[in-house]
Design a protein around this motif. Structure first.
Motif, PDB file in Angstrom:
ATOM      1  N   ALA A  98      -5.710   1.584  -5.580  1.00  0.00           N
ATOM      2  CA  ALA A  98      -5.171   2.194  -4.370  1.00  0.00           C
ATOM      3  C   ALA A  98      -6.137   1.892  -3.225  1.00  0.00           C
ATOM      4  O   ALA A  98      -7.350   2.082  -3.362  1.00  0.00           O
ATOM      5  N   ILE A  99      -5.623   1.411  -2.108  1.00  0.00           N
ATOM      6  CA  ILE A  99      -6.438   1.174  -0.919  1.00  0.00           C
ATOM      7  C   ILE A  99      -6.491   2.483  -0.142  1.00  0.00           C
ATOM      8  O   ILE A  99      -5.448   3.042   0.226  1.00  0.00           O
ATOM      9  N   VAL A 100      -7.692   2.977   0.125  1.00  0.00           N
ATOM     10  CA  VAL A 100      -7.825   4.312   0.700  1.00  0.00           C
ATOM     11  C   VAL A 100      -8.485   4.320   2.078  1.00  0.00           C
ATOM     12  O   VAL A 100      -8.748   5.396   2.630  1.00  0.00           O
ATOM     13  N   THR A 101      -8.763   3.139   2.654  1.00  0.00           N
ATOM     14  CA  THR A 101      -9.282   3.068   4.017  1.00  0.00           C
ATOM     15  C   THR A 101      -8.629   1.908   4.753  1.00  0.00           C
ATOM     16  O   THR A 101      -8.099   0.984   4.137  1.00  0.00           O
ATOM     17  N   GLY A 102      -8.697   1.951   6.087  1.00  0.00           N
ATOM     18  CA  GLY A 102      -8.227   0.836   6.890  1.00  0.00           C
ATOM     19  C   GLY A 102      -6.722   0.806   7.077  1.00  0.00           C
ATOM     20  O   GLY A 102      -5.992   1.701   6.640  1.00  0.00           O
ATOM     21  N   PRO A 103      -6.227  -0.275   7.699  1.00  0.00           N
ATOM     22  CA  PRO A 103      -4.795  -0.382   8.012  1.00  0.00           C
ATOM     23  C   PRO A 103      -3.902  -0.503   6.784  1.00  0.00           C
ATOM     24  O   PRO A 103      -2.695  -0.292   6.893  1.00  0.00           O
ATOM     25  N   ASN A 104      -4.473  -0.823   5.623  1.00  0.00           N
ATOM     26  CA  ASN A 104      -3.674  -0.940   4.401  1.00  0.00           C
ATOM     27  C   ASN A 104      -3.680   0.340   3.556  1.00  0.00           C
ATOM     28  O   ASN A 104      -3.230   0.328   2.406  1.00  0.00           O
ATOM     29  N   THR A 105      -4.189   1.424   4.112  1.00  0.00           N
ATOM     30  CA  THR A 105      -4.200   2.693   3.393  1.00  0.00           C
ATOM     31  C   THR A 105      -2.789   3.056   2.931  1.00  0.00           C
ATOM     32  O   THR A 105      -1.821   2.955   3.691  1.00  0.00           O
ATOM     33  N   GLY A 106      -2.684   3.471   1.666  1.00  0.00           N
ATOM     34  CA  GLY A 106      -1.382   3.810   1.100  1.00  0.00           C
ATOM     35  C   GLY A 106      -0.752   2.677   0.317  1.00  0.00           C
ATOM     36  O   GLY A 106       0.210   2.896  -0.424  1.00  0.00           O
ATOM     37  N   LYS A 107      -1.312   1.484   0.449  1.00  0.00           N
ATOM     38  CA  LYS A 107      -0.829   0.347  -0.323  1.00  0.00           C
ATOM     39  C   LYS A 107      -1.654   0.213  -1.601  1.00  0.00           C
ATOM     40  O   LYS A 107      -2.666   0.886  -1.777  1.00  0.00           O
ATOM     41  N   PHE A 108      -1.217  -0.679  -2.481  1.00  0.00           N
ATOM     42  CA  PHE A 108      -1.908  -0.912  -3.738  1.00  0.00           C
ATOM     43  C   PHE A 108      -2.229  -2.398  -3.870  1.00  0.00           C
ATOM     44  O   PHE A 108      -1.557  -3.261  -3.282  1.00  0.00           O
ATOM     45  N   VAL A 109      -3.270  -2.681  -4.653  1.00  0.00           N
ATOM     46  CA  VAL A 109      -3.626  -4.060  -4.977  1.00  0.00           C
ATOM     47  C   VAL A 109      -3.418  -4.288  -6.466  1.00  0.00           C
ATOM     48  O   VAL A 109      -4.003  -3.578  -7.300  1.00  0.00           O
ATOM     49  N   TRP A 110      -2.572  -5.239  -6.786  1.00  0.00           N
ATOM     50  CA  TRP A 110      -2.373  -5.676  -8.169  1.00  0.00           C
ATOM     51  C   TRP A 110      -3.309  -6.858  -8.367  1.00  0.00           C
ATOM     52  O   TRP A 110      -3.143  -7.913  -7.738  1.00  0.00           O
ATOM     53  N   SER A 111      -4.342  -6.687  -9.199  1.00  0.00           N
ATOM     54  CA  SER A 111      -5.400  -7.686  -9.325  1.00  0.00           C
ATOM     55  C   SER A 111      -5.484  -8.222 -10.749  1.00  0.00           C
ATOM     56  O   SER A 111      -5.744  -7.465 -11.689  1.00  0.00           O
ATOM     57  N   MET A 112      -5.293  -9.527 -10.907  1.00  0.00           N
ATOM     58  CA  MET A 112      -5.366 -10.182 -12.210  1.00  0.00           C
ATOM     59  C   MET A 112      -6.548 -11.144 -12.221  1.00  0.00           C
ATOM     60  O   MET A 112      -6.734 -11.959 -11.322  1.00  0.00           O
ATOM     61  N   GLY A 113      -7.356 -11.066 -13.267  1.00  0.00           N
ATOM     62  CA  GLY A 113      -8.485 -11.973 -13.395  1.00  0.00           C
ATOM     63  C   GLY A 113      -9.680 -11.271 -14.008  1.00  0.00           C
ATOM     64  O   GLY A 113      -9.613 -10.082 -14.334  1.00  0.00           O
ATOM     65  N   PRO A 114     -10.752 -12.073 -14.165  1.00  0.00           N
ATOM     66  CA  PRO A 114     -10.930 -13.470 -13.742  1.00  0.00           C
ATOM     67  C   PRO A 114     -10.141 -14.435 -14.617  1.00  0.00           C
ATOM     68  O   PRO A 114     -10.054 -14.254 -15.833  1.00  0.00           O
ATOM     69  N   ILE A 115      -9.578 -15.451 -13.977  1.00  0.00           N
ATOM     70  CA  ILE A 115      -8.730 -16.402 -14.673  1.00  0.00           C
ATOM     71  C   ILE A 115      -8.973 -17.803 -14.116  1.00  0.00           C
ATOM     72  O   ILE A 115      -9.045 -17.976 -12.896  1.00  0.00           O
ATOM     73  N   PRO A 116      -9.126 -18.821 -14.967  1.00  0.00           N
ATOM     74  CA  PRO A 116      -9.281 -20.192 -14.463  1.00  0.00           C
ATOM     75  C   PRO A 116      -7.953 -20.715 -13.936  1.00  0.00           C
ATOM     76  O   PRO A 116      -6.878 -20.315 -14.405  1.00  0.00           O
ATOM     77  N   TRP A 117      -8.019 -21.612 -12.974  1.00  0.00           N
ATOM     78  CA  TRP A 117      -6.795 -22.179 -12.423  1.00  0.00           C
ATOM     79  C   TRP A 117      -5.930 -22.831 -13.500  1.00  0.00           C
ATOM     80  O   TRP A 117      -4.702 -22.819 -13.419  1.00  0.00           O
ATOM     81  N   SER A 118      -6.569 -23.396 -14.528  1.00  0.00           N
ATOM     82  CA  SER A 118      -5.809 -24.086 -15.578  1.00  0.00           C
ATOM     83  C   SER A 118      -4.922 -23.146 -16.370  1.00  0.00           C
ATOM     84  O   SER A 118      -4.004 -23.588 -17.070  1.00  0.00           O
ATOM     85  N   SER A 119      -5.177 -21.844 -16.286  1.00  0.00           N
ATOM     86  CA  SER A 119      -4.371 -20.878 -17.034  1.00  0.00           C
ATOM     87  C   SER A 119      -3.253 -20.265 -16.197  1.00  0.00           C
ATOM     88  O   SER A 119      -2.385 -19.566 -16.742  1.00  0.00           O
ATOM     89  N   ILE A 120      -3.256 -20.519 -14.897  1.00  0.00           N
ATOM     90  CA  ILE A 120      -2.260 -19.899 -14.025  1.00  0.00           C
ATOM     91  C   ILE A 120      -0.847 -20.298 -14.420  1.00  0.00           C
ATOM     92  O   ILE A 120       0.077 -19.472 -14.433  1.00  0.00           O
ATOM     93  N   ASP A 121      -0.643 -21.573 -14.757  1.00  0.00           N
ATOM     94  CA  ASP A 121       0.700 -22.044 -15.085  1.00  0.00           C
ATOM     95  C   ASP A 121       1.240 -21.448 -16.376  1.00  0.00           C
ATOM     96  O   ASP A 121       2.449 -21.478 -16.617  1.00  0.00           O
ATOM     97  N   ASN A 122       0.357 -20.928 -17.205  1.00  0.00           N
ATOM     98  CA  ASN A 122       0.788 -20.360 -18.488  1.00  0.00           C
ATOM     99  C   ASN A 122       0.833 -18.839 -18.473  1.00  0.00           C
ATOM    100  O   ASN A 122       0.887 -18.211 -19.528  1.00  0.00           O
ATOM    101  N   ARG A 123       0.831 -18.257 -17.308  1.00  0.00           N
ATOM    102  CA  ARG A 123       0.886 -16.810 -17.192  1.00  0.00           C
ATOM    103  C   ARG A 123       2.159 -16.277 -17.816  1.00  0.00           C
ATOM    104  O   ARG A 123       3.149 -17.007 -17.968  1.00  0.00           O
TER     105      ARG A 123
END
Length: 255
Positions: free
Chosen positions: A65-90
């Motif tokens: 959850a983002i709790v400061t700044g202009p993005n307050t109230g939004k969420f960040v969906w964060s995946m990783g750490p992941i190598p670029w070579s694995s992105i296509d096989n997500r």
């Protein structure tokens, strides 16, 4: 002021791009906005999705959850750490895409911002196991112009040297934007990981004197002046992990 100078270390990463052919890893961060009228559905289906499809080391994700700044109230969906070579096989099969498109997407507003951040462990510091529970992020916008980078490289070396000698136990990460935008102005980010908000109130009155002691009298004033000449400004955010929506826990093990 200590964190401001510490951030200068990130710019050295711009000179390194896949040295020796070694593959690096990135974090995929997507800023999403729940529909206020569908918060319960958002929580239910986001949790279902991540705990079914995003729990492993490569494709695992955390939701903040983002709790400061202009993005307050939004969420960040964060995946990783992941190598670029694995992105296509997500994950895509086994109902993954169908569940996201039919169950999660309808709970979101039609706005999102996806970015990929390259991890630079050679300039970060992870001396022990820690938790990705509370994150303080400071983004910096670098002025365009030939020669700017050369001017700050000497400062980067002095900052890195001082931190190594005086603050070897600090936990922080350095990341560069793989698809930076001059409009957005988020080229590099320093991420400070901590478990207690009390850390936000800590002041280190010795940081400047330590910097001068390692790098020479007057070095702080000289280098901070150059720093401001080479940047357009900064932006800070606080992220708080929402474990019930995440596929991975906060714990990070250092091998």
């Amino acid at each position: 002021m200590r964190k401001l100078l510490l951030l200068i270390v990130v710019f050295l990463t711009w000179t390194i791009s896949g040295q020796n052919g070694e593959e690096y890893v990135v974090f995929e961060n997507v800023v999403i906005t729940p529909n206020p009228s569908k918060i319960k559905d958002f929580q239910q289906h986001m949790a279902e999705h991540n705990k079914k499809y995003h729990t492993d080391d490569v494709y695992g994700c955390r939701v903040y959850a983002i709790v400061t700044g202009p993005n307050t109230g939004k969420f960040v969906w964060s995946m990783g750490p992941i190598p670029w070579s694995s992105i296509d096989n997500r994950p895509a099969q086994g109902g993954h895409d169908e569940h996201w498109n039919t169950m999660v997407m309808p709970t979101l507003l039609p706005e999102a911002n996806a970015s990929y951040w390259r991890s630079h462990p050679e300039f970060s510091n992870f001396p022990r196991d820690f938790k990705l529970d509370k994150l303080r992020l400071t983004y910096y916008d670098i002025k365009r112009g030939m020669g700017n980078f050369d001017k700050i490289k000497e400062i980067i070396g002095r900052v890195a040297k001082m931190n190594k000698e005086k603050y070897p136990d600090d936990i922080y990460g350095v990341y560069t934007n793989e698809f930076g935008s001059t409009n957005e102005g988020k080229d590099v980010v320093f991420v400070d990981f901590f478990e207690s908000s009390a850390k936000l109130g800590e002041q280190d009155e010795n940081w400047i004197s330590n910097y001068n002691a390692v790098n020479g009298a007057g070095s702080f004033d000289r280098d901070i002046k150059t720093w401001f000449e080479l940047t357009n400004g900064s932006e800070r955010e606080l992220w708080i992990l929402v474990p019930e929506l995440s596929g991975k826990t906060a714990a990070v093990k250092i091998n």
